[in-house]
Design a protein around this motif. Structure first.
Motif, PDB file in Angstrom:
ATOM      1  N   LEU A  19       0.809  -1.216   0.000  1.00 40.66           N
ATOM      2  CA  LEU A  19       0.000   0.000   0.000  1.00 40.66           C
ATOM      3  C   LEU A  19       0.843   1.268   0.000  1.00 40.66           C
ATOM      4  O   LEU A  19       0.287   2.378  -0.026  1.00 40.66           O
ATOM      5  CB  LEU A  19      -0.947   0.002   1.208  1.00 40.66           C
ATOM      6  CG  LEU A  19      -1.927  -1.173   1.281  1.00 40.66           C
ATOM      7  CD1 LEU A  19      -2.852  -1.018   2.476  1.00 40.66           C
ATOM      8  CD2 LEU A  19      -2.735  -1.293   0.005  1.00 40.66           C
ATOM      9  N   HIS A  64     -11.870   0.798  -1.483  1.00 39.90           N
ATOM     10  CA  HIS A  64     -12.486   1.562  -2.559  1.00 39.90           C
ATOM     11  C   HIS A  64     -13.952   1.821  -2.206  1.00 39.90           C
ATOM     12  O   HIS A  64     -14.635   0.933  -1.679  1.00 39.90           O
ATOM     13  CB  HIS A  64     -12.389   0.770  -3.869  1.00 39.90           C
ATOM     14  CG  HIS A  64     -12.717   1.571  -5.084  1.00 39.90           C
ATOM     15  ND1 HIS A  64     -14.004   1.919  -5.420  1.00 39.90           N
ATOM     16  CD2 HIS A  64     -11.919   2.101  -6.054  1.00 39.90           C
ATOM     17  CE1 HIS A  64     -13.999   2.615  -6.544  1.00 39.90           C
ATOM     18  NE2 HIS A  64     -12.741   2.737  -6.949  1.00 39.90           N
ATOM     19  N   ARG A 123     -10.760  -3.750  -3.427  1.00 47.06           N
ATOM     20  CA  ARG A 123      -9.643  -2.875  -3.748  1.00 47.06           C
ATOM     21  C   ARG A 123      -9.272  -2.013  -2.554  1.00 47.06           C
ATOM     22  O   ARG A 123     -10.165  -1.480  -1.881  1.00 47.06           O
ATOM     23  CB  ARG A 123     -10.008  -1.981  -4.936  1.00 47.06           C
ATOM     24  CG  ARG A 123     -10.085  -2.690  -6.263  1.00 47.06           C
ATOM     25  CD  ARG A 123     -10.895  -1.900  -7.287  1.00 47.06           C
ATOM     26  NE  ARG A 123     -12.319  -1.933  -6.962  1.00 47.06           N
ATOM     27  CZ  ARG A 123     -13.253  -1.312  -7.673  1.00 47.06           C
ATOM     28  NH1 ARG A 123     -12.913  -0.607  -8.727  1.00 47.06           N
ATOM     29  NH2 ARG A 123     -14.521  -1.406  -7.319  1.00 47.06           N
ATOM     30  N   LEU A 124      -7.970  -1.899  -2.277  1.00 46.77           N
ATOM     31  CA  LEU A 124      -7.449  -1.049  -1.216  1.00 46.77           C
ATOM     32  C   LEU A 124      -6.632   0.073  -1.827  1.00 46.77           C
ATOM     33  O   LEU A 124      -5.947  -0.118  -2.839  1.00 46.77           O
ATOM     34  CB  LEU A 124      -6.579  -1.857  -0.249  1.00 46.77           C
ATOM     35  CG  LEU A 124      -7.276  -2.947   0.575  1.00 46.77           C
ATOM     36  CD1 LEU A 124      -6.275  -3.647   1.475  1.00 46.77           C
ATOM     37  CD2 LEU A 124      -8.420  -2.364   1.405  1.00 46.77           C
ATOM     38  N   GLY A 125      -6.714   1.252  -1.183  1.00 49.94           N
ATOM     39  CA  GLY A 125      -6.055   2.433  -1.708  1.00 49.94           C
ATOM     40  C   GLY A 125      -4.584   2.487  -1.347  1.00 49.94           C
ATOM     41  O   GLY A 125      -4.195   2.234  -0.208  1.00 49.94           O
ATOM     42  N   ARG A 126      -3.773   2.832  -2.332  1.00 53.39           N
ATOM     43  CA  ARG A 126      -2.353   3.075  -2.105  1.00 53.39           C
ATOM     44  C   ARG A 126      -2.134   4.542  -1.732  1.00 53.39           C
ATOM     45  O   ARG A 126      -3.020   5.387  -1.873  1.00 53.39           O
ATOM     46  CB  ARG A 126      -1.552   2.738  -3.359  1.00 53.39           C
ATOM     47  CG  ARG A 126      -1.465   1.249  -3.705  1.00 53.39           C
ATOM     48  CD  ARG A 126      -0.440   1.086  -4.811  1.00 53.39           C
ATOM     49  NE  ARG A 126      -0.166  -0.314  -5.101  1.00 53.39           N
ATOM     50  CZ  ARG A 126      -0.537  -0.921  -6.228  1.00 53.39           C
ATOM     51  NH1 ARG A 126      -1.213  -0.240  -7.146  1.00 53.39           N
ATOM     52  NH2 ARG A 126      -0.233  -2.177  -6.447  1.00 53.39           N
ATOM     53  N   THR A 150      -3.813   5.378  -6.182  1.00 49.16           N
ATOM     54  CA  THR A 150      -4.293   4.263  -6.982  1.00 49.16           C
ATOM     55  C   THR A 150      -4.842   3.174  -6.065  1.00 49.16           C
ATOM     56  O   THR A 150      -4.675   3.219  -4.845  1.00 49.16           O
ATOM     57  CB  THR A 150      -3.168   3.693  -7.855  1.00 49.16           C
ATOM     58  OG1 THR A 150      -2.115   3.207  -6.991  1.00 49.16           O
ATOM     59  CG2 THR A 150      -2.614   4.759  -8.785  1.00 49.16           C
ATOM     60  N   TYR A 151      -5.483   2.185  -6.685  1.00 50.67           N
ATOM     61  CA  TYR A 151      -6.063   1.078  -5.927  1.00 50.67           C
ATOM     62  C   TYR A 151      -5.488  -0.233  -6.429  1.00 50.67           C
ATOM     63  O   TYR A 151      -5.149  -0.375  -7.608  1.00 50.67           O
ATOM     64  CB  TYR A 151      -7.585   1.055  -6.063  1.00 50.67           C
ATOM     65  CG  TYR A 151      -8.275   2.150  -5.287  1.00 50.67           C
ATOM     66  CD1 TYR A 151      -8.690   1.940  -3.977  1.00 50.67           C
ATOM     67  CD2 TYR A 151      -8.488   3.396  -5.857  1.00 50.67           C
ATOM     68  CE1 TYR A 151      -9.314   2.947  -3.256  1.00 50.67           C
ATOM     69  CE2 TYR A 151      -9.114   4.408  -5.154  1.00 50.67           C
ATOM     70  CZ  TYR A 151      -9.528   4.181  -3.845  1.00 50.67           C
ATOM     71  OH  TYR A 151     -10.139   5.170  -3.129  1.00 50.67           O
ATOM     72  N   TRP A 181      -6.130  -4.537  -6.291  1.00 48.25           N
ATOM     73  CA  TRP A 181      -7.045  -5.638  -5.946  1.00 48.25           C
ATOM     74  C   TRP A 181      -6.352  -6.586  -4.966  1.00 48.25           C
ATOM     75  O   TRP A 181      -5.201  -6.984  -5.189  1.00 48.25           O
ATOM     76  CB  TRP A 181      -7.441  -6.409  -7.201  1.00 48.25           C
ATOM     77  CG  TRP A 181      -8.578  -5.806  -7.949  1.00 48.25           C
ATOM     78  CD1 TRP A 181      -8.517  -5.032  -9.064  1.00 48.25           C
ATOM     79  CD2 TRP A 181      -9.969  -5.934  -7.629  1.00 48.25           C
ATOM     80  NE1 TRP A 181      -9.779  -4.664  -9.471  1.00 48.25           N
ATOM     81  CE2 TRP A 181     -10.694  -5.212  -8.606  1.00 48.25           C
ATOM     82  CE3 TRP A 181     -10.673  -6.578  -6.620  1.00 48.25           C
ATOM     83  CZ2 TRP A 181     -12.079  -5.122  -8.597  1.00 48.25           C
ATOM     84  CZ3 TRP A 181     -12.055  -6.495  -6.610  1.00 48.25           C
ATOM     85  CH2 TRP A 181     -12.742  -5.773  -7.584  1.00 48.25           C
ATOM     86  N   GLU A 183      -3.815  -8.406  -7.943  1.00 48.51           N
ATOM     87  CA  GLU A 183      -3.949  -7.447  -9.037  1.00 48.51           C
ATOM     88  C   GLU A 183      -3.732  -8.117 -10.392  1.00 48.51           C
ATOM     89  O   GLU A 183      -4.491  -7.896 -11.341  1.00 48.51           O
ATOM     90  CB  GLU A 183      -2.952  -6.302  -8.840  1.00 48.51           C
ATOM     91  CG  GLU A 183      -3.001  -5.236  -9.912  1.00 48.51           C
ATOM     92  CD  GLU A 183      -4.230  -4.352  -9.806  1.00 48.51           C
ATOM     93  OE1 GLU A 183      -4.532  -3.658 -10.796  1.00 48.51           O
ATOM     94  OE2 GLU A 183      -4.886  -4.372  -8.747  1.00 48.51           O
TER      95      GLU A 183
END
Length: 598
Positions: free
Chosen positions: A261, A278, A298-301, A305-306, A308, A334
């Protein structure tokens, strides 16, 4: 003579008793304590033989220590007498306080029981209190009674726990013990019981300490093993709080998750997964069970960006009764998701132009129409159904060319929604699932279409009557076959790719441009009136007509458009055939115009 010497005997016995009782406190282990008890009888109470019988967990008594005769010690040490035989002995004979004396005249009945024996034969006593070899004297040892039990008020007194029995033989003066000797033996048995209880307590405490130390060592080893597995796991790991005001807050994250992340561990502790997920996946996260739950989201960086990921949850406890925590395993998927989307895109899109293919076009069109015919609108609410769905004041439909609705670009002229075109799903309008109730309509009876916005077509055909509907523009290229025959398929493919690009550029983000096959294309444009659809067809035809340069040469193609309208109650094939027939009508009419002009 004995009466005159009694004070001296008492003082001497008291000194010896004090010494042997003091020796009891020096023994450490239970075995040492038992042997000290036996030795004290011989050393301080003037008996030649002493035996300590200890109660085992099963209730029987075992000879645990012996003093005064090595031959007798080797004979009976370790042997066991049943509890029933011992209870019989302690309930017969003469009671001297807690002591039990069984004279030789009664002891013959005990010769055959299973209590270990060391007695020898001897002559009959010469005087009344002379000790006989078959006389037996027992000093029971009872566990110390707690003060609370002593104050219980039970008239019969508390039931005392028997710890063991001291057996003695051969008084050195050859006589039965007098009152003072009896008192001394009984007092010594009481102190011995305290010493044995303390020795057992120390032994239990030592065993508990050893067990606790082993458990702590195992726990430390387990914690270290978990720490290493957590910290050095190749995939992400996180520990979060469960319950309370801070439920879900990340307490600890490993290096792999921080790298995934792009956030340091100190920053990760400010968040929960709900803060990082997300917005479109928050429902998936909330539906994921804490115990054994799995989810893909999806997790946010840190860079916005995201990525998967696959989440797997489990619940762990700090201790047996301690707080519970949520352990989450985070795996980067991802690449797999990208591959899945690519496969879905290939299955639903044309390989040459990248546009939705025939199957995807039919799927999107089928998602918009239902089997209920538009005649349903005549059942008391036709005007409302015909009007509320596509009024021009709806956002994105003020006029053709305005933005329809937002979504990430799928590259095919559509605004893809989650589970929609980019994911290989059906065509979706942002108003597709609006419920009539939300607009104040309450149709009688519930049915399978109560959550569906019915599509109607302009009733005037080419005349704009104000109705907005889903226009289906069927496009067939004019002159394409001659280009293919003259310049080859390479040039023909380049022309198709450019035509697809020009069509896609000429529609709104929410519209669909699909390649039906060969040189046939279809455009789905929602929320248009008859005049809007005609204007769109003209503008798309004008966009196609300009020359297309391929390998240094310019080629031209024309286009014929047929405008059909999707309407509930029609099948997908009926909708496409209607637009196709209109296209051929236009193609023939334009051919006649060209012939007359020639």
């Amino acid at each position: 003579m004995e009466t005159e010497s009694e004070p001296y005997v008492r003082l001497s016995t008291l000194r010896q008793l004090h010494q042997v009782v003091a020796d009891l406190s020096t023994a450490r282990s239970l075995a040492d304590t038992l042997q000290t008890v036996a030795d004290g009888v011989v050393a301080g109470l003037n008996y030649e033989l002493a035996c300590v019988n200890l109660v085992r967990p099963d209730g029987d008594l075992v000879v645990a220590a012996f003093a005064g005769s090595s031959a007798a010690e080797a004979l009976i040490t370790g042997r066991v007498g049943s509890r029933a035989s011992w209870d019989r002995r302690l309930n017969m004979g003469t009671a001297w306080g807690d002591l039990r004396f069984i004279p030789h005249t009664e002891g013959w009945v005990l010769m055959e029981d299973d209590v270990p024996q060391w007695y020898t034969d001897g002559p009959a006593p010469r005087f009344e209190d002379e000790w006989h070899p078959h006389d037996r004297l027992y000093a029971p040892m009872y566990a110390p009674t707690p003060a609370s039990a002593r104050a219980g008020g039970d008239p019969a007194g508390p039931v005392r726990e028997l710890l063991g029995v001291i057996s003695v033989d051969r008084p050195r003066n050859g006589r039965h013990p007098g009152p003072w000797g009896q008192e001394a033996l009984q007092m010594y048995a009481s102190q011995s019981a305290i010493a044995i209880s303390n020795a057992r307590l120390r032994a239990n405490m030592q065993r508990a300490l050893v067990r606790l130390e082993r458990e702590q060592q195992a726990l430390r080893a387990s914690e270290e093993s978990f720490r290493q597995a957590f910290e050095y796991a190749p995939s992400g790991m996180a520990i979060a709080e469960m319950g309370g005001d801070q439920h879900g807050r990340l307490l600890r994250t490993n290096d792999a998750l921080c790298r995934l992340l792009g956030r340091p561990a100190s920053v990760m502790r400010r968040y929960s997964f709900a803060d990082l997920v997300h917005p479109e996946d928050i429902g998936t996260l909330l539906r994921t069970s804490a115990e054994g739950g799995r989810a893909e989201l999806r997790l946010g960086r840190r860079d916005g960006t995201y990525v998967w990921v696959s989440l797997r949850n489990s619940v762990v406890a700090d201790t047996a009764d301690g707080p519970r925590f949520l352990l989450t395993h985070v795996e980067d998927i991802e690449e797999r998701k990208r591959h899945e989307l690519q496969l879905a895109h290939r299955a639903s899109h044309d390989a040459l132009t990248g546009l939705p293919n025939s199957a995807e076009l039919r799927s999107r069109l089928s998602a918009r129409i239902c089997e209920r015919p538009t005649a349903y609108a005549g059942e008391g609410q036709g005007t409302e159904y015909a009007g509320f769905g596509y009024e021009s004041d709806r956002p994105g439909y003020e006029g053709y060319g305005a933005p329809a609705y937002e979504g990430y670009d799928s590259g095919d002229g559509t605004a893809a929604q989650p589970g929609g075109p980019a994911a290989g799903g059906g065509y979706e309008s942002p108003y597709e699932h609006e419920h009539e109730h939300g607009f104040g309509f309450e149709p009688a009876g519930a049915g399978p279409y109560d959550h569906h916005v019915h599509i109607v077509a302009p009733s005037g055909g080419d005349v704009d009557d104000g109705t907005k509907g889903l226009a289906v523009l069927f496009c067939d290229l004019d002159g394409f076959k001659s280009i293919n025959d003259r310049f080859g398929h390479h040039t023909g493919d380049a022309v198709l790719i450019e035509v697809a690009r020009r069509l896609t550029t000429g529609v709104r983000d929410g519209d669909t441009v699909a390649r039906l096959g060969g040189d046939e294309f279809v455009v789905l444009a929602d929320g248009l009136g008859a005049a809007d659809a005609a204007d769109l067809a003209v503008r798309l035809r004008n966009a196609i007509i300009p020359p297309i340069r391929v390998d240094g040469r310019a080629v031209r193609v024309g286009a014929s458009f047929g405008i059909g309208w999707a309407e509930c109650g029609m099948t997908v094939e009926e909708v496409l055939n209607s637009a196709d027939q209109r296209m051929y009508v236009e193609k023939r009419s334009r051919a006649k115009v060209h012939r007359r002009a020639g």
